[in-house]
Design a protein around this motif. Structure first.
Motif, PDB file in Angstrom:
ATOM      1  N   VAL A 158       0.846  -1.195   0.000  1.00  0.00           N
ATOM      2  CA  VAL A 158       0.000   0.000   0.000  1.00  0.00           C
ATOM      3  C   VAL A 158       0.882   1.245   0.000  1.00  0.00           C
ATOM      4  O   VAL A 158       2.071   1.187   0.323  1.00  0.00           O
ATOM      5  CB  VAL A 158      -0.935   0.040   1.238  1.00  0.00           C
ATOM      6  N   LYS A 159       0.295   2.357  -0.368  1.00  0.00           N
ATOM      7  CA  LYS A 159       1.016   3.632  -0.321  1.00  0.00           C
ATOM      8  C   LYS A 159       0.996   4.169   1.111  1.00  0.00           C
ATOM      9  O   LYS A 159       0.172   3.763   1.927  1.00  0.00           O
ATOM     10  CB  LYS A 159       0.360   4.646  -1.258  1.00  0.00           C
ATOM     11  N   LYS A 160       1.880   5.100   1.398  1.00  0.00           N
ATOM     12  CA  LYS A 160       1.883   5.733   2.712  1.00  0.00           C
ATOM     13  C   LYS A 160       0.561   6.462   2.927  1.00  0.00           C
ATOM     14  O   LYS A 160       0.048   7.109   2.021  1.00  0.00           O
ATOM     15  CB  LYS A 160       3.055   6.710   2.845  1.00  0.00           C
ATOM     16  N   GLY A 161       0.010   6.323   4.108  1.00  0.00           N
ATOM     17  CA  GLY A 161      -1.279   6.929   4.411  1.00  0.00           C
ATOM     18  C   GLY A 161      -2.447   6.001   4.178  1.00  0.00           C
ATOM     19  O   GLY A 161      -3.568   6.299   4.579  1.00  0.00           O
ATOM     20  N   GLU A 162      -2.206   4.835   3.543  1.00  0.00           N
ATOM     21  CA  GLU A 162      -3.257   3.856   3.292  1.00  0.00           C
ATOM     22  C   GLU A 162      -3.127   2.698   4.279  1.00  0.00           C
ATOM     23  O   GLU A 162      -2.027   2.325   4.678  1.00  0.00           O
ATOM     24  CB  GLU A 162      -3.170   3.303   1.867  1.00  0.00           C
TER      25      GLU A 162
END
Length: 631
Positions: free
Chosen positions: A428-432
Motif C-alpha cells: 500500500v502507499k503511505k497513508g493507506e
C-alpha cells in the motif's frame, strides 16, 4: 583605558572557524527540519543493536543465557533486594529463588517429569504463580499459562491442545477445576495449591513444599541448548474464537524482557503489574523485564481502578503497565485531589486511544506513555520511542533491515491479501491501511501454535513478493504516515464490509463514545439474510444515571460517519463482556446477531425513512428478513 588599536592585539580565530560554525548551525537546522527524529531514532536503534549484539556474543561463546539464568544470578548478587511485593508482603530475590527450588524438588520426587514435558498452570496473580513457573522451568519443563477467565469447553480445549503431563491449579480456582475434572484426560495428573484435597486422586502441593529441600535441582535439568527451544505456551485472548497456544521460545522471552529497558527503565524502578500473569504483557514484559533490570515489581491480584493510584503512592511505583482499556478505566474514575502526586514516570503498554492518551496526561501529570505493538506469537515489534500521540512506533531504513516487514493490500470480502495478475502481493502507499506482514527468517522466526499445525500454517503467507519468501500474517491493519510513524488501524476480524465499503470498528466506536451519555461502545458486523457483507451493530454501555438519547445518537453518526459506516443496529447492555486482557469480546455478540426474540437487551434499528433510531421489535425483524424493510 585601552584604545581601539589595542583591540588588534586580541587573538583572532582562523578564517575557517566562522564558516565552520555557520556550517554546523546550518546542518543542525537542516536536521531539525528534514530529519527531526534522527537522534531519537539513533538512540533507539543503538539500544536494539546493543541488546542483539549481547545475545549474539553469548551464542558465539557457546553460552545460552536465558531469563531464568539471569534471575538465578541476581538471587546470588542481590539476595535481599525485594523482587515481588504482594499485598504488603515483600519477597526478595533469594526468597523467590528458594521457594521455586522447593517446588522443583517436590515435582522431582513425586512426578516422573522429563526435560521438555509440558505442565499447565491455572492460577491467578499471586507469588506462587511465579514460584511454580520458575520451579518447573528449573526442571526444564514447558509451562502453559491457562487463562483463568476461560471456562468449561474452552478450558478443556486449552488443556488438550498443549498436552500437559500435569495441571497445577490455584486455591481460588478449585470451582473451575470441579467443572472440568470429570472431562479431563485421565493421563493428566492434577495438583492444587492447598494442603488438603476434596477431590479424589488430586494431589496437594502446599504441604509438600513445606518439607521440601531448598537445594537447587541439577543444572543440566534447566540448562538450555538452544534459544529457539520452546519454554512457554501462552494462549491468545480468543476475541474471535477458541484460544490458541502460542509457542514461546527463550529468544522471545529475552526480547520481551528487554522492553522496559529499551524504554528507559532502570534497576531503581518499581514496576506495578495489575495485568493477568497468564498474558505475555505481564509475564514477559513485566516479570521478565523486572529480571532484565534487576528491579522490583508490585504484583496486584486484580486490577482495581479505585485503588490504582493509592497503590502507586503506597509502594512508590515508578513504572506502570497498561493494556486495552485500562487507561480509560482510570480516566473514568471520579476526580480526586492530588492525582498528580505520585512518582510514576513511565506507562508501558498498548491499545490506548488518542483521546484517552491526552486525557490521561492532562489529568495524571507528566507520565511518559510508552506505546508499543506486538502480538504474543508474532515476530515483529514496534516501540513508540518518540512519544507521538496515537502512534505504536516508528520505522526507518535501518529498522527494516533488521526486522523486515511490509503493509500489503487486503481484500475484505474474500478475507485474503490482494494479488496482482502475476500472483504477487502489492504494497500500500503511505497513508493507506494495509495488512502488516513480517518476514520469517533465521533472525525473526515464527514458532507457531502448540498442537495445531493447521492454525500455524494459516498464519503464514508464502510467495508474497517473490518465489520462496515466507511472511507472518499479523492479522492487523496498520497505516504508515509520511513521517514513517505507524498507527494501528484495526484487526482484520474486526473490520467488516458493507455497501461495498470497508468499515473499521474502532473508527465507529470512537465516534459513538464522544457522546456524553455513552460509557463504552463495542462495534462489530452482523450477517443479514439477503445482503452481502455485514451490517454494522454497536453494543452500548450507558454512563451511570444516564439514558439513551436516540435523537443525539442519530445526529452523531450522521454527522461524523459515512452512510455505510453508521451502525444499523444498537444493543444496550448492562455490562460489556471483556477478555482477560481488557479487550472487548465480539465473538458471542456477532453470533447472537440482532434477533429481538432471543436477545433480552433493548435493540434499536436505524430507520433511514424516519431519520431516526427506532425500537427493533419482532415485526420489524421479520420485515428485515423478508426484504420488505430496506437497509
Amino acid at each position: 583605558m585601552r584604545g581601539w588599536d589595542d583591540l588588534y592585539l586580541l587573538p583572532v580565530p582562523p578564517s575557517w572557524v566562522p564558516g565552520a560554525a555557520v556550517g554546523i548551525l546550518s546542518l543542525h537546522f537542516i536536521q531539525k527540519l528534514l530529519f527531526p527524529y534522527f537522534w531519537a531514532d539513533l538512540r533507539y536503534l543503538l539500544k536494539v543493536f546493543t541488546y542483539g549484539l549481547r545475545v549474539e556474543m553469548y551464542r558465539l561463546q557457546g553460552r545460552v543465557v536465558t531469563v531464568l539464568d539471569k534471575f538465578v544470578k541476581l538471587a546470588e548478587k542481590q539476595p535481599h533486594k525485594p523482587f515481588l511485593i504482594y499485598e504488603g508482603t515483600i519477597h526478595t530475590y533469594r526468597d523467590v529463588d528458594r521457594r521455586s527450588n522447593r517446588i522443583a524438588q517436590v515435582f522431582l520426587q513425586h512426578e516422573a517429569l522429563k526435560k521438555g514435558d509440558t505442565v499447565a498452570l491455572l492460577m491467578g496473580n499471586e507469588p506462587d504463580f511465579i514460584h511454580v513457573w520458575f520451579g518447573l522451568a528449573k526442571l526444564g519443563c514447558v509451562v502453559a499459562f491457562l487463562n483463568f477467565n476461560v471456562r468449561f469447553r474452552s478450558l478443556l480445549h486449552c488443556v488438550s491442545s498443549c498436552e500437559p503431563k500435569i495441571l497445577v491449579v490455584g486455591a481460588d480456582l478449585l470451582g473451575t477445576l470441579e467443572e472440568i475434572l470429570p472431562n479431563l484426560q485421565k493421563d493428566v495428573s492434577v495438583w492444587i495449591m492447598a494442603k488438603d484435597s476434596m477431590f479424589p486422586s488430586v494431589h496437594t502441593l502446599l504441604d509438600k513444599i513445606e518439607t521440601a529441600s531448598e537445594d537447587p535441582v541439577p543444572v543440566n535439568r534447566c540448562s538450555a541448548n538452544n534459544l529457539k527451544s520452546a519454554v512457554l505456551y501462552i494462549f491468545t485472548s480468543g476475541t474471535t474464537g477458541l484460544p490458541k497456544a502460542a509457542v514461546i521460545s527463550h529468544l522471545q522471552i529475552l526480547k520481551g524482557a528487554a522492553g522496559l529497558w529499551a524504554f528507559g527503565a532502570t534497576s531503581e524502578d518499581i514496576i506495578y503489574i495489575t495485568l493477568p500473569l497468564y498474558h505475555s504483557a505481564a509475564s514477559l514484559l513485566g516479570i521478565g523485564g523486572c529480571i532484565e533490570l534487576g528491579a522490583t515489581c508490585v504484583l496486584k491480584k486484580k486490577f482495581s481502578a479505585s485503588q490504582f493510584w493509592s497503590d502507586c503512592k503506597r509502594y512508590n511505583v515508578t513504572v506502570i503497565q497498561y493494556i486495552g482499556e485500562l487507561c480509560r478505566y482510570l480516566c473514568n474514575q471520579p476526580v480526586k485531589e492530588g492525582e498528580k502526586n505520585h512518582k510514576v514516570r513511565l506507562a508501558v503498554g498498548n491499545g490506548v486511544r488518542n483521546d484517552v492518551w491526552r486525557e490521561f496526561l492532562d489529568r495524571f501529570g507528566a507520565v511518559k506513555i510508552c506505546e508499543f505493538y506486538g502480538a504474543t506469537e508474532g515476530n515483529i515489534c514496534f516501540m513508540n520511542h518518540t512519544g507521538k500521540i496515537g502512534s505504536v512506533g516508528r520505522t526507518n531504513f535501518f529498522y527494516k533491515l533488521f526486522f523486515p516487514f511490509d503493509l500489503i493490500k487486503y481484500d475484505f470480502q474474500k478475507d485474503e491479501p490482494i494479488r496482482n495478475k502475476h500472483g504477487w502481493c502489492e504494497k500500500v502507499k503511505k497513508g493507506e491501511a494495509g495488512l502488516l506482514i513480517s518476514k520469517v527468517n533465521a533472525k525473526n522466526p515464527f514458532f507457531g501454535y502448540a498442537g495445531n499445525k493447521r492454525h500455524t500454517e494459516k498464519k503464514l503467507l508464502c510467495e508474497v513478493f517473490k518465489k520462496g519468501d515466507l511472511y507472518f500474517n499479523t492479522g492487523d491493519l496498520m497505516v504508515q504516515d509520511h513521517d514513517n510513524f505507524l498507527y494501528f488501524w484495526d484487526r482484520i476480524g474486526d473490520t467488516f464490509r458493507w455497501k461495498g465499503e470497508n468499515v473499521a470498528t474502532t473508527e465507529v466506536s470512537d465516534v459513538i463514545v464522544m457522546l456524553d451519555f455513552i460509557q463504552e461502545a463495542n462495534v462489530y458486523g452482523v450477517s443479514v439474510p439477503g445482503h452481502e457483507g455485514k451490517a454494522g451493530m454497536a453494543s452500548l454501555i450507558l454512563k451511570h444515571n444516564a439514558s439513551l438519547d436516540l435523537e443525539q445518537m442519530y445526529k452523531q453518526v450522521v454527522t461524523y460517519l459515512p452512510s455505510y459506516a453508521r451502525p444499523l443496529f444498537l444493543r444496550v447492555q448492562e455490562k460489556m463482556e471483556m477478555t482477560g486482557t481488557f479487550k472487548q469480546q465480539k465473538f458471542q455478540l456477532v453470533d447472537e446477531g440482532f434477533n429481538p426474540s432471543t436477545i433480552t437487551d433493548p435493540l434499536y434499528l436505524l430507520d433511514n425513512s424516519k431519520k431516526a433510531y427506532v425500537l427493533l421489535n419482532k415485526e420489524l425483524y421479520e420485515m428485515i428478513l423478508s426484504g420488505k424493510m430496506k437497509l
